[in-house]
Design a protein around this motif. Sequence first.
Motif, PDB file in Angstrom:
ATOM      1  N   ARG A   1       0.713  -1.184  -0.073  1.00 51.58           N
ATOM      2  CA  ARG A   1       0.159   0.026  -0.050  1.00 51.58           C
ATOM      3  C   ARG A   1       0.977   1.306   0.053  1.00 51.58           C
ATOM      4  O   ARG A   1       0.577   2.322  -0.585  1.00 51.58           O
ATOM      5  CB  ARG A   1      -0.737   0.090   1.341  1.00 51.58           C
TER       6      ARG A   1
ATOM      7  N   VAL B   1      -8.707  -1.032  -1.486  1.00 51.08           N
ATOM      8  CA  VAL B   1      -8.204  -1.959  -1.953  1.00 51.08           C
ATOM      9  C   VAL B   1      -8.894  -3.003  -2.562  1.00 51.08           C
ATOM     10  O   VAL B   1      -9.415  -3.808  -2.017  1.00 51.08           O
ATOM     11  CB  VAL B   1      -6.952  -2.688  -1.406  1.00 51.08           C
TER      12      VAL B   1
ATOM     13  N   TYR C   1      -5.913  -0.078  -6.051  1.00 50.11           N
ATOM     14  CA  TYR C   1      -5.449   0.855  -5.066  1.00 50.11           C
ATOM     15  C   TYR C   1      -6.464   2.139  -5.339  1.00 50.11           C
ATOM     16  O   TYR C   1      -6.044   2.681  -6.422  1.00 50.11           O
ATOM     17  CB  TYR C   1      -4.241   1.227  -4.556  1.00 50.11           C
TER      18      TYR C   1
END
Length: 120
Positions: free
Chosen positions: A5, A67, A76
């Motif tokens: 992330r 996500v 994302y």
Amino acid sequence: MQISRRKAYDLGKRVLETCNTSKFKPFNETEVTKSVMENTTEERLTKTCQRFRQYYGSFIDLKLDGVYKTKHEVIYRYHALYTKKVANKELRIFVNEDNLISAIKSMDWDEKFDAKLADQ
């Protein structure tokens, strides 16, 4: 191992911060696909940034909204925050099976994102 992330955030932010700084650190082949590398140039970003700054003000930050996994990629989804309140933009970072960013898309925010994803 899926791209983190943090990495998706950093790469997305790098693109949008170009609008504030007019400087872009080019991507490399360990981060993005060849097509993303070829399409994400300082010239193209500058053109887009001029429009964005006029309409939305300066880029502030990205806020992760979710996500999402499809058969062939991970998406994302970020809410892109700008200084002008009229800005209601999102940035999507698509990561392929090779763990490379295969697309970066900026668009108007759409609350119906989950419904669209179910079709893929």
